[in-house]
Design a protein around this motif. Sequence first.
Motif, short mmCIF file in Angstrom:
data_model
loop_
_atom_site.label_atom_id
_atom_site.label_comp_id
_atom_site.label_asym_id
_atom_site.label_seq_id
_atom_site.Cartn_x
_atom_site.Cartn_y
_atom_site.Cartn_z
N PRO A 93 0.66 -1.19 -0.02
CA PRO A 93 0.03 -0.23 0.09
C PRO A 93 0.78 1.25 0.15
CG PRO A 93 -0.03 -1.07 2.13
CD PRO A 93 0.68 -2.06 1.25
N ALA A 94 2.33 1.03 0.13
CA ALA A 94 3.21 2.27 0.37
C ALA A 94 3.89 2.24 -0.88
CB ALA A 94 3.90 2.22 1.51
N GLY A 95 3.33 1.74 -1.84
CA GLY A 95 4.15 1.65 -3.18
C GLY A 95 3.78 2.72 -4.21
N GLU A 96 4.89 2.67 -5.32
CA GLU A 96 4.24 3.41 -6.38
C GLU A 96 2.91 3.13 -7.01
OE1 GLU A 96 7.93 1.58 -8.87
OE2 GLU A 96 6.62 3.03 -10.18
N VAL A 97 1.99 3.87 -7.67
CA VAL A 97 0.82 3.40 -8.05
C VAL A 97 0.93 2.55 -9.35
CG1 VAL A 97 -1.74 3.71 -8.89
CG2 VAL A 97 -0.62 4.89 -6.92
N PHE A 98 0.39 1.66 -9.68
CA PHE A 98 0.36 0.81 -10.77
C PHE A 98 -0.36 1.17 -12.01
CE2 PHE A 98 1.63 -2.99 -13.36
CZ PHE A 98 0.26 -3.52 -14.00
N THR A 99 0.41 1.51 -12.91
CA THR A 99 -0.62 2.26 -14.15
C THR A 99 -0.64 1.51 -15.41
OG1 THR A 99 1.31 3.44 -14.56
CG2 THR A 99 -0.23 4.44 -12.93
N VAL A 139 5.20 -1.55 -5.30
CA VAL A 139 4.08 -1.03 -6.15
C VAL A 139 2.54 -1.39 -5.52
CG1 VAL A 139 3.02 -1.41 -8.46
CG2 VAL A 139 5.57 -1.53 -8.27
N SER A 140 1.70 -0.29 -5.90
CA SER A 140 0.32 -0.49 -4.98
C SER A 140 -0.38 -0.44 -6.15
CB SER A 140 0.20 1.07 -4.22
OG SER A 140 -1.04 0.77 -4.02
N LEU A 141 -1.58 -1.36 -5.92
CA LEU A 141 -2.72 -1.67 -6.99
C LEU A 141 -3.56 -0.36 -6.67
CD1 LEU A 141 -3.48 -3.84 -8.98
CD2 LEU A 141 -5.03 -4.56 -7.33
N GLY A 142 -3.52 0.42 -5.79
CA GLY A 142 -4.48 1.62 -5.69
C GLY A 142 -4.63 2.10 -4.23
N GLY A 148 -3.34 -8.53 1.48
CA GLY A 148 -1.83 -8.91 1.28
C GLY A 148 -1.69 -8.77 -0.29
N GLY A 149 -0.54 -9.24 -0.82
CA GLY A 149 -0.18 -9.12 -2.27
C GLY A 149 -0.63 -9.74 -3.21
N GLU A 150 -1.54 -11.01 -2.87
CA GLU A 150 -1.80 -11.74 -3.97
C GLU A 150 -2.66 -11.29 -5.01
OE1 GLU A 150 -1.43 -12.70 -0.76
OE2 GLU A 150 0.10 -14.20 -0.65
N VAL A 151 -3.66 -10.53 -4.51
CA VAL A 151 -4.95 -9.86 -5.44
C VAL A 151 -4.21 -8.91 -6.39
CG1 VAL A 151 -6.69 -8.23 -5.63
CG2 VAL A 151 -6.80 -10.37 -3.96
N ALA A 152 -3.19 -8.36 -5.60
CA ALA A 152 -2.38 -7.26 -6.57
C ALA A 152 -1.34 -7.87 -7.72
CB ALA A 152 -1.72 -6.35 -5.71
N VAL A 153 -1.07 -9.10 -7.33
CA VAL A 153 -0.28 -9.72 -8.36
C VAL A 153 -0.94 -10.34 -9.54
CG1 VAL A 153 1.29 -11.73 -8.74
CG2 VAL A 153 1.80 -10.44 -6.68
N LEU A 154 -2.35 -10.92 -9.22
CA LEU A 154 -3.14 -11.46 -10.18
C LEU A 154 -3.50 -10.28 -11.08
CD1 LEU A 154 -5.88 -13.33 -7.96
CD2 LEU A 154 -4.44 -14.14 -9.57
N ALA A 155 -3.77 -9.11 -10.79
CA ALA A 155 -3.99 -7.96 -11.56
C ALA A 155 -2.81 -7.51 -12.46
CB ALA A 155 -4.36 -6.78 -10.81
N MET A 156 -1.68 -7.52 -11.94
CA MET A 156 -0.49 -7.08 -12.43
C MET A 156 -0.09 -7.98 -13.36
SD MET A 156 1.93 -5.18 -9.36
CE MET A 156 0.93 -4.29 -8.06
N VAL A 157 0.07 -9.13 -12.97
CA VAL A 157 0.38 -10.39 -14.06
C VAL A 157 -0.53 -10.42 -15.30
CG1 VAL A 157 0.62 -12.76 -14.41
CG2 VAL A 157 1.68 -11.74 -12.52
N GLU A 158 -1.65 -10.21 -15.13
CA GLU A 158 -2.59 -10.17 -16.39
C GLU A 158 -2.30 -8.96 -16.89
OE1 GLU A 158 -6.31 -11.69 -16.09
OE2 GLU A 158 -7.48 -9.84 -16.92
N ALA A 159 -2.44 -7.71 -16.34
CA ALA A 159 -2.12 -6.25 -17.05
C ALA A 159 -0.73 -6.51 -17.93
CB ALA A 159 -2.16 -5.26 -16.16
#
Length: 247
Positions: A93-99, A139-142, A148-159
């Motif tokens: 949550p403290a990361g740069e926002v994923f775009t 990196v932050s999803l938003g 945890g980080g898993e939901v963010a990784v699902l989104a990032m790997v797909e994107a």
Amino acid sequence: MRFDVVSIFPEYLAPLDLSLIGKARTDGLLELNVHDLRTYTKDRHRTVDDTPYGGGAGMVMKPEPWAQALTEIAETSPASVPERKPTLIVPSPAGEVFTQKLAYELSEEVHLVFACGRYEGIDERVLEWAGEQFTVRAVSLGDYVLNGGEVAVLAMVEAIGRLVPGVVGNPESLIEESHSDGLLEYPVYTKPSSWREREVPEVLLSGNHGKIAKFRREHQLRRTATRRPDLIDALDVSSFSKTERNI
Ligand SMILES: N#Cc1c(-c2ccc3ccn(Cc4ccccn4)c3c2)n[nH]c1N
């Protein structure tokens, strides 16, 4: 491109066996390895967390299992060559926002490693230590809090994965989608042309490609100005027509 994901919930990444990403893996366009962090523990209870120094609620992920896991991954990395390092993405949550811009940037990499934290996060020294073998990015999803980080990784790997050449059947579909040109995408319609007394905009049935393009561009601009005015400020309007600037 190779992805490695480390998590205490490896089953959380099962959706990446499905659909577009799953097919790309079968076709050899993408490689995805999911690792259970507990594999890298040494005690009988397979401990991955402990209480935080300085006090406070919750638990913190212990550093050593992460060092063992990440060292093993780095040793087999195609990017671990002189002048090059694999990239370690640490969802936070403290990361740069994923775009979409960052997705494109990361899609150029040969090897991405994702460290899925849980609890209150991973001992900060892991991110410092990992800098020797990886390019490390938090990196932050938003701007909201996940568990945890898993939901963010699902989104990032797909994107990211869908941007790798060959993964999406028709690369043209990557051009007009939301955020590819800084704007939100236009509304889409399909058969039937009349549905519950609601009609498809006439221009889309006209076959006039110039008018259709104009209609779609105007709706992109209107949608973006209405729903995401923050994106308007970032646009280079020098390429806009006078009409477009007044939408
Ligand atoms: N990406 C992303 C995230 C996360 C995220 C990512 C990783 C972890 C590992 C633990 N937690 C829980 C937690 C809650 C509160 C404060 C610290 N940590 C995570 C949350 N939350 N929101 C995002 N956009």
